[in-house]
Enzyme design. Sequence first.
Site, PDB file in Angstrom:
ATOM      1  N   ASP A  20       7.569  -0.104   4.891  1.00 55.97           N
ATOM      2  CA  ASP A  20       6.733   0.975   4.377  1.00 55.97           C
ATOM      3  C   ASP A  20       7.414   2.274   4.812  1.00 55.97           C
ATOM      4  O   ASP A  20       7.223   2.732   5.940  1.00 55.97           O
ATOM      5  CB  ASP A  20       5.319   0.884   4.946  1.00 55.97           C
ATOM      6  CG  ASP A  20       4.441   2.042   4.514  1.00 55.97           C
ATOM      7  OD1 ASP A  20       4.550   2.472   3.347  1.00 55.97           O
ATOM      8  OD2 ASP A  20       3.656   2.540   5.340  1.00 55.97           O
ATOM      9  N   GLU A  81       8.281  -0.619  -0.289  1.00 57.15           N
ATOM     10  CA  GLU A  81       7.356   0.095  -1.160  1.00 57.15           C
ATOM     11  C   GLU A  81       8.114   1.208  -1.878  1.00 57.15           C
ATOM     12  O   GLU A  81       8.970   1.864  -1.284  1.00 57.15           O
ATOM     13  CB  GLU A  81       6.216   0.677  -0.324  1.00 57.15           C
ATOM     14  CG  GLU A  81       5.134   1.335  -1.148  1.00 57.15           C
ATOM     15  CD  GLU A  81       3.962   1.781  -0.292  1.00 57.15           C
ATOM     16  OE1 GLU A  81       2.985   1.023  -0.190  1.00 57.15           O
ATOM     17  OE2 GLU A  81       4.056   2.883   0.286  1.00 57.15           O
ATOM     18  N   ASP A 154       0.972   2.013   9.538  1.00 57.99           N
ATOM     19  CA  ASP A 154       2.284   1.842   8.901  1.00 57.99           C
ATOM     20  C   ASP A 154       2.798   0.414   9.064  1.00 57.99           C
ATOM     21  O   ASP A 154       3.407  -0.146   8.152  1.00 57.99           O
ATOM     22  CB  ASP A 154       3.285   2.844   9.473  1.00 57.99           C
ATOM     23  CG  ASP A 154       2.845   4.274   9.231  1.00 57.99           C
ATOM     24  OD1 ASP A 154       2.814   4.694   8.062  1.00 57.99           O
ATOM     25  OD2 ASP A 154       2.506   4.956  10.213  1.00 57.99           O
TER      26      ASP A 154
END
Length: 187
Positions: A20, A81, A154
């Site tokens: 991420d 992502e 996160d």
Amino acid sequence: MTTVHPSFSKSGSVRILGIDPGSQRTGVGVIDVAGDGRCTYVHARALKLLDAEDFPSRLGLLCEGLEAVLDEFQPDQVAIETVFMDKSATSALKLGHARGAALATVVRRRIKISEYPPRVIKQSLVGRGAADKQQVQHMVRLLLNLPEVKLQADAADALAVALTHAHMSATAQRTGIATHQLRRRGA
């Protein structure tokens, strides 16, 4: 790169690193996926980048931290992502730089990378593309059988990316539809 399904090792499992990306903190999450599809938690944390003196140094910390994770956990595949447009163009640009640094670090290792938009990740885990962070964290804990401790946001998001890749890969394997086509259907 398109991944049709995880390449299972001789042990019958595949290790996936989820990323991420962020310019202040980058989440990393590692799971093992057994041949029968069961996912097991291995590691998750946030790489804290704010201690750097300037933005380029943050990117350097991100690359160094990611290199250490790659060395320690030896993932077979990586999922990351994609960038979403935020209210601020400057924030989106910094996020893009962080994502680019992460991609370059992984590509240098010649590890397969799959990319997933935030909406697809949320839809894959929660069933709604507009799910909130608490719903995603709840599903990550549930799917990985983690205790009811608070996951760092996160790190939980990175695990969600890895879980999405595992689920999309399994669906691709069952249906014969490539993961990039599945991602387009969910976006």
